[in-house]
Design a protein around this motif. Structure first.
Motif, mmCIF file in Angstrom:
data_model
loop_
_atom_site.group_PDB
_atom_site.id
_atom_site.type_symbol
_atom_site.label_atom_id
_atom_site.label_comp_id
_atom_site.label_asym_id
_atom_site.label_seq_id
_atom_site.Cartn_x
_atom_site.Cartn_y
_atom_site.Cartn_z
ATOM 1 N N ALA A 5 0.838 -1.193 0.000
ATOM 2 C CA ALA A 5 0.000 0.000 0.000
ATOM 3 C C ALA A 5 0.873 1.242 0.000
ATOM 4 O O ALA A 5 1.711 1.433 0.874
ATOM 5 C CB ALA A 5 -0.921 -0.001 1.204
ATOM 6 N N SER A 8 -2.474 4.508 2.930
ATOM 7 C CA SER A 8 -3.302 3.720 3.830
ATOM 8 C C SER A 8 -4.001 4.639 4.825
ATOM 9 O O SER A 8 -3.348 5.368 5.578
ATOM 10 C CB SER A 8 -2.451 2.692 4.586
ATOM 11 O OG SER A 8 -3.258 1.900 5.445
ATOM 12 N N SER A 29 -11.749 4.706 5.618
ATOM 13 C CA SER A 29 -10.655 3.729 5.558
ATOM 14 C C SER A 29 -10.479 3.273 4.119
ATOM 15 O O SER A 29 -11.458 2.909 3.460
ATOM 16 C CB SER A 29 -10.940 2.519 6.454
ATOM 17 O OG SER A 29 -11.046 2.909 7.817
ATOM 18 N N ASP A 31 -7.108 1.743 1.190
ATOM 19 C CA ASP A 31 -5.720 1.524 0.806
ATOM 20 C C ASP A 31 -5.603 1.725 -0.699
ATOM 21 O O ASP A 31 -6.532 1.416 -1.449
ATOM 22 C CB ASP A 31 -5.259 0.106 1.150
ATOM 23 C CG ASP A 31 -5.082 -0.110 2.649
ATOM 24 O OD1 ASP A 31 -4.919 0.891 3.378
ATOM 25 O OD2 ASP A 31 -5.107 -1.272 3.079
#
Length: 257
Positions: A5, A8, A29, A31
């Motif tokens: 990632a 992130s 949230s 990635d």
């Protein structure tokens, strides 16, 4: 996703105006893998640009965790290039001198600068325009210079906030193709904010869909279309149409309207 990632985010929240202010991002949230092309779409005011500015380190977030290239985001990073909706070129500098702006500021020209400039002008389709000034260029050409300006600093991550929003459809399609060529050649991690669902599908490995404010991620859609892509062929594929209908439905828009 392939690779580690590059970006992130975990539970990132951003509020403007204190405890009683506007909640722009609500526990976001996500990635983004190294060298992945991701687009972010959602209704106006949902926090897309705020999300991009948090990733760029241009504004602080209130809670959660945000990491760029395995380091906490606590301010702007030389690893990030940002392209905004307006090119914001310096009118007194030529195309060539605008392209080298970040290099001049950082004092990192290097012996290969002339070769890099020539390569960038060629990749952006701007050969023969090195000595022109911004007012002598079309809107599309100015945006190409802005993209090149960000790339000349050799960032690992390129963040783009509606860079083609003010352009006509034909110019926008041409720049979409050119952006893919640049991405394929340079293999940067790209996050693009756009209001155009077809544009997001055409360009991306994944499309992230945000809700109305407060901004939350409601879906991450993997785009399984062959590369390289061309508007005349990719957009005629049945699967492309299925993606369009799905995303329009998700956003509460009738695709036939």
């Amino acid at each position: 996703m392939n690779g580690s990632a590059a970006i992130s985010l975990a539970g990132v929240t951003k509020r403007f105006g204190g405890d009683d202010g506007v909640l722009a991002l609500d526990r976001v949230s996500m990635d983004v893998a190294d060298a992945e092309f991701v687009s972010v779409i959602g209704p106006s005011g949902c926090g897309k640009s705020t999300l991009l500015r948090v990733i760029a380190g241009l504004i602080p977030y209130d809670s959660g965790d945000a990491n760029l290239l395995d380091r906490p985001i606590d301010g702007p990073s030389s690893a990030v290039g940002v392209v905004f909706q307006k090119a914001n070129l310096l009118p007194w500098r030529t195309v060539e001198r605008n392209l080298r702006l970040a290099v001049d500021i950082r004092g990192t020209a290097g012996a290969d600068l002339d070769a890099r400039l020539a390569g960038m002008l060629g990749m952006l389709g701007l050969k023969g325009f090195a000595s022109r000034y911004p007012h002598e260029l079309s809107g599309g050409m100015q945006q190409r210079v802005a993209i090149g300006q960000a790339l000349m600093a050799n960032p690992r991550v390129l963040l783009m906030d509606e860079p083609f929003g003010a352009l006509d459809a034909l110019t926008r399609d041409r720049l979409n193709v050119e952006l893919l060529h640049v991405w394929q050649a340079a293999r940067k991690t790209v996050v693009l904010v756009t209001h155009s669902i077809p544009e997001a599908i055409f360009l991306s490995d994944r499309v992230i869909v945000m809700s109305a404010r407060p901004g939350k991620i409601v879906e991450e859609l993997k785009i399984d279309l062959p590369r390289p892509r061309d508007p005349s062929t990719t957009r005629t594929l049945p699967q492309f149409g299925e993606y369009v209908v799905h995303l329009f439905d998700l956003m509460g828009v009738n695709a036939s309207e």
